[in-house]
Design a protein around this motif. Structure first.
Motif, PDB file in Angstrom:
ATOM      1  N   ARG A  62       0.857  -1.189   0.000  1.00  0.00           N
ATOM      2  CA  ARG A  62       0.000   0.000   0.000  1.00  0.00           C
ATOM      3  C   ARG A  62       0.884   1.226   0.000  1.00  0.00           C
ATOM      4  O   ARG A  62       1.832   1.323   0.799  1.00  0.00           O
ATOM      5  CB  ARG A  62      -0.905   0.024   1.230  1.00  0.00           C
ATOM      6  CG  ARG A  62      -1.835   1.236   1.298  1.00  0.00           C
ATOM      7  CD  ARG A  62      -2.534   1.354   2.640  1.00  0.00           C
ATOM      8  NE  ARG A  62      -3.428   2.510   2.687  1.00  0.00           N
ATOM      9  CZ  ARG A  62      -3.777   3.145   3.806  1.00  0.00           C
ATOM     10  NH1 ARG A  62      -3.324   2.725   4.986  1.00  0.00           N
ATOM     11  NH2 ARG A  62      -4.588   4.186   3.760  1.00  0.00           N
ATOM     12  N   VAL A  63       0.597   2.154  -0.888  1.00  0.00           N
ATOM     13  CA  VAL A  63       1.356   3.406  -0.960  1.00  0.00           C
ATOM     14  C   VAL A  63       0.378   4.568  -0.908  1.00  0.00           C
ATOM     15  O   VAL A  63      -0.571   4.629  -1.696  1.00  0.00           O
ATOM     16  CB  VAL A  63       2.200   3.486  -2.246  1.00  0.00           C
ATOM     17  CG1 VAL A  63       2.909   4.846  -2.326  1.00  0.00           C
ATOM     18  CG2 VAL A  63       3.220   2.354  -2.303  1.00  0.00           C
ATOM     19  N   VAL A  64       0.626   5.475   0.030  1.00  0.00           N
ATOM     20  CA  VAL A  64      -0.180   6.682   0.164  1.00  0.00           C
ATOM     21  C   VAL A  64       0.744   7.885   0.010  1.00  0.00           C
ATOM     22  O   VAL A  64       1.777   7.976   0.681  1.00  0.00           O
ATOM     23  CB  VAL A  64      -0.899   6.748   1.525  1.00  0.00           C
ATOM     24  CG1 VAL A  64      -1.659   8.068   1.665  1.00  0.00           C
ATOM     25  CG2 VAL A  64      -1.842   5.562   1.692  1.00  0.00           C
ATOM     26  N   GLY A  65       0.375   8.796  -0.883  1.00  0.00           N
ATOM     27  CA  GLY A  65       1.111  10.040  -1.052  1.00  0.00           C
ATOM     28  C   GLY A  65       0.357  11.180  -0.407  1.00  0.00           C
ATOM     29  O   GLY A  65      -0.806  11.424  -0.750  1.00  0.00           O
ATOM     30  N   TYR A  66       1.016  11.847   0.529  1.00  0.00           N
ATOM     31  CA  TYR A  66       0.391  12.978   1.233  1.00  0.00           C
ATOM     32  C   TYR A  66       1.170  14.249   0.939  1.00  0.00           C
ATOM     33  O   TYR A  66       2.404  14.279   1.027  1.00  0.00           O
ATOM     34  CB  TYR A  66       0.375  12.724   2.736  1.00  0.00           C
ATOM     35  CG  TYR A  66       0.075  13.965   3.560  1.00  0.00           C
ATOM     36  CD1 TYR A  66      -1.189  14.546   3.543  1.00  0.00           C
ATOM     37  CD2 TYR A  66       1.069  14.570   4.336  1.00  0.00           C
ATOM     38  CE1 TYR A  66      -1.460  15.692   4.283  1.00  0.00           C
ATOM     39  CE2 TYR A  66       0.808  15.706   5.084  1.00  0.00           C
ATOM     40  CZ  TYR A  66      -0.462  16.264   5.054  1.00  0.00           C
ATOM     41  OH  TYR A  66      -0.723  17.392   5.781  1.00  0.00           O
ATOM     42  N   ASP A  67       0.447  15.310   0.599  1.00  0.00           N
ATOM     43  CA  ASP A  67       1.074  16.612   0.367  1.00  0.00           C
ATOM     44  C   ASP A  67       0.041  17.688   0.659  1.00  0.00           C
ATOM     45  O   ASP A  67      -1.158  17.472   0.453  1.00  0.00           O
ATOM     46  CB  ASP A  67       1.571  16.722  -1.082  1.00  0.00           C
ATOM     47  CG  ASP A  67       2.703  17.726  -1.226  1.00  0.00           C
ATOM     48  OD1 ASP A  67       2.455  18.939  -1.016  1.00  0.00           O
ATOM     49  OD2 ASP A  67       3.833  17.317  -1.541  1.00  0.00           O
ATOM     50  N   THR A  68       0.502  18.844   1.104  1.00  0.00           N
ATOM     51  CA  THR A  68      -0.411  19.961   1.354  1.00  0.00           C
ATOM     52  C   THR A  68      -0.711  20.750   0.086  1.00  0.00           C
ATOM     53  O   THR A  68      -1.612  21.580   0.085  1.00  0.00           O
ATOM     54  CB  THR A  68       0.169  20.910   2.416  1.00  0.00           C
ATOM     55  OG1 THR A  68       1.435  21.397   1.964  1.00  0.00           O
ATOM     56  CG2 THR A  68       0.334  20.200   3.752  1.00  0.00           C
ATOM     57  N   SER A  69       0.049  20.485  -0.988  1.00  0.00           N
ATOM     58  CA  SER A  69      -0.161  21.187  -2.249  1.00  0.00           C
ATOM     59  C   SER A  69      -1.248  20.484  -3.060  1.00  0.00           C
ATOM     60  O   SER A  69      -1.059  19.375  -3.549  1.00  0.00           O
ATOM     61  CB  SER A  69       1.132  21.232  -3.061  1.00  0.00           C
ATOM     62  OG  SER A  69       0.870  21.648  -4.385  1.00  0.00           O
ATOM     63  N   GLU A  70      -2.372  21.146  -3.220  1.00  0.00           N
ATOM     64  CA  GLU A  70      -3.463  20.561  -3.998  1.00  0.00           C
ATOM     65  C   GLU A  70      -3.052  20.348  -5.455  1.00  0.00           C
ATOM     66  O   GLU A  70      -3.440  19.351  -6.076  1.00  0.00           O
ATOM     67  CB  GLU A  70      -4.697  21.458  -3.919  1.00  0.00           C
ATOM     68  CG  GLU A  70      -5.296  21.550  -2.519  1.00  0.00           C
ATOM     69  CD  GLU A  70      -6.488  22.497  -2.449  1.00  0.00           C
ATOM     70  OE1 GLU A  70      -6.795  23.127  -3.494  1.00  0.00           O
ATOM     71  OE2 GLU A  70      -7.099  22.597  -1.370  1.00  0.00           O
ATOM     72  N   GLY A  71      -2.262  21.271  -5.993  1.00  0.00           N
ATOM     73  CA  GLY A  71      -1.823  21.143  -7.378  1.00  0.00           C
ATOM     74  C   GLY A  71      -0.966  19.912  -7.591  1.00  0.00           C
ATOM     75  O   GLY A  71      -1.105  19.209  -8.599  1.00  0.00           O
ATOM     76  N   MET A  72      -0.051  19.651  -6.664  1.00  0.00           N
ATOM     77  CA  MET A  72       0.787  18.456  -6.772  1.00  0.00           C
ATOM     78  C   MET A  72      -0.065  17.192  -6.693  1.00  0.00           C
ATOM     79  O   MET A  72       0.123  16.235  -7.458  1.00  0.00           O
ATOM     80  CB  MET A  72       1.842  18.458  -5.668  1.00  0.00           C
ATOM     81  CG  MET A  72       2.971  19.431  -5.869  1.00  0.00           C
ATOM     82  SD  MET A  72       4.050  18.951  -7.233  1.00  0.00           S
ATOM     83  CE  MET A  72       5.397  20.102  -6.982  1.00  0.00           C
ATOM     84  N   ILE A  73      -0.988  17.156  -5.752  1.00  0.00           N
ATOM     85  CA  ILE A  73      -1.845  15.976  -5.592  1.00  0.00           C
ATOM     86  C   ILE A  73      -2.712  15.773  -6.832  1.00  0.00           C
ATOM     87  O   ILE A  73      -2.914  14.637  -7.292  1.00  0.00           O
ATOM     88  CB  ILE A  73      -2.712  16.106  -4.322  1.00  0.00           C
ATOM     89  CG1 ILE A  73      -1.822  16.022  -3.073  1.00  0.00           C
ATOM     90  CG2 ILE A  73      -3.783  15.025  -4.284  1.00  0.00           C
ATOM     91  CD1 ILE A  73      -1.078  14.713  -2.907  1.00  0.00           C
ATOM     92  N   GLU A  74      -3.233  16.852  -7.397  1.00  0.00           N
ATOM     93  CA  GLU A  74      -4.030  16.730  -8.616  1.00  0.00           C
ATOM     94  C   GLU A  74      -3.192  16.166  -9.758  1.00  0.00           C
ATOM     95  O   GLU A  74      -3.649  15.308 -10.528  1.00  0.00           O
ATOM     96  CB  GLU A  74      -4.612  18.086  -8.995  1.00  0.00           C
ATOM     97  CG  GLU A  74      -5.716  18.557  -8.053  1.00  0.00           C
ATOM     98  CD  GLU A  74      -6.113  19.995  -8.303  1.00  0.00           C
ATOM     99  OE1 GLU A  74      -5.547  20.616  -9.246  1.00  0.00           O
ATOM    100  OE2 GLU A  74      -6.982  20.506  -7.573  1.00  0.00           O
TER     101      GLU A  74
END
Length: 241
Positions: A62-74
């Motif tokens: 399982r891999v979860v990517g967390y970031d506060t940047s909405e643009g990066m996550i999008e």
């Protein structure tokens, strides 16, 4: 809320293919993580998702990517929709005690004061199960001060003010058609150890880098020697207690 990093996703993806990142940094990081089969891994500050994809391909369950940047996550989520690797991306802080491994590449350098540094370390600690591992890459407290020392690798790095805890460091990414300037923060070894210890970590270690066989064969020792002697980023491993 969007950040200035939203527009940098493509640059970060391309930087992941630079020799020093592909054949030295990620090669070393994945080697330190070892066998990931069935492991639950959080990429803290995942950016455009490059390490998330590498972790999944390395066998993480399982891999979860967390970031506060909405643009990066999008951006990362759009790639996931095409590639269907089974990676989860989120801007929501991870639940406590959910991961075997937390990876934080170039996350601690963006803590602007000691409180923010300890909060980042605590976030990683909370996300881990007891005995889980944290691997993180801060600015090397002993990086070479000459701005062009790292130019052959596609970037320049220099102190923007006298070096001390939380002092500003300027990173210029200069490769292909890119010239992007990022401000990071310097943290000393004792302060990094203190913050990690306060977050409940033990077994804190500072391993060295290794170059992949392909990297050694393609570029030779003279290319790698300056970086191995004075890397711009340190490697830290720690265990959640």
């Amino acid at each position: 809320m969007s950040t200035r990093f939203d527009a940098l996703a493509q640059l970060y993806e391309e930087s992941f293919e630079l020799p020093w990142r592909r054949d030295l940094e990620s090669y070393t990081v994945l080697g330190l993580l070892g066998d990931l089969a069935g492991a639950s891994v959080l990429d803290l500050g995942c950016g455009s998702g490059d390490y998330c994809r590498a972790l999944r391909r390395a066998g993480a369950g399982r891999v979860v990517g967390y970031d506060t940047s909405e643009g990066m996550i999008e951006h990362a989520s759009r790639r996931e929709s095409r590639e269907a690797l089974g990676i989860e991306y989120t801007t929501t802080p991870p639940p406590a005690g959910s991961f075997d491994v937390v990876l934080g590449v170039y996350v601690l350098p963006y803590a602007e004061d000691y409180r923010a540094l300890t909060e980042l370390c605590a976030l990683a600690g909370r996300a881990l199960r007891d005995g889980g591992r944290f691997v993180t890459l801060p600015v090397n407290p002993d990086f070479d001060p000459r701005p062009d020392y790292y130019a052959r690798y596609g970037f320049r790095l220099y102190d923007a003010e006298p070096r001390s805890d939380a002092s500003r460091v300027t990173l210029e990414l200069v490769f292909s058609a890119y010239h992007e300037v990022v401000t990071a923060r310097h943290w000393s070894r004792p302060t990094l150890v203190k913050a990690l210890t306060e977050a409940g970590f033990t077994g804190i270690d500072w391993p060295g880098y290794r170059v992949s066989p392909d990297g050694r064969g393609t570029h030779g020792p003279d290319f790698w020697s300056p970086y191995l002697h004075r890397p711009h980023a340190a490697l830290i491993t720690a265990v959640s207690s």
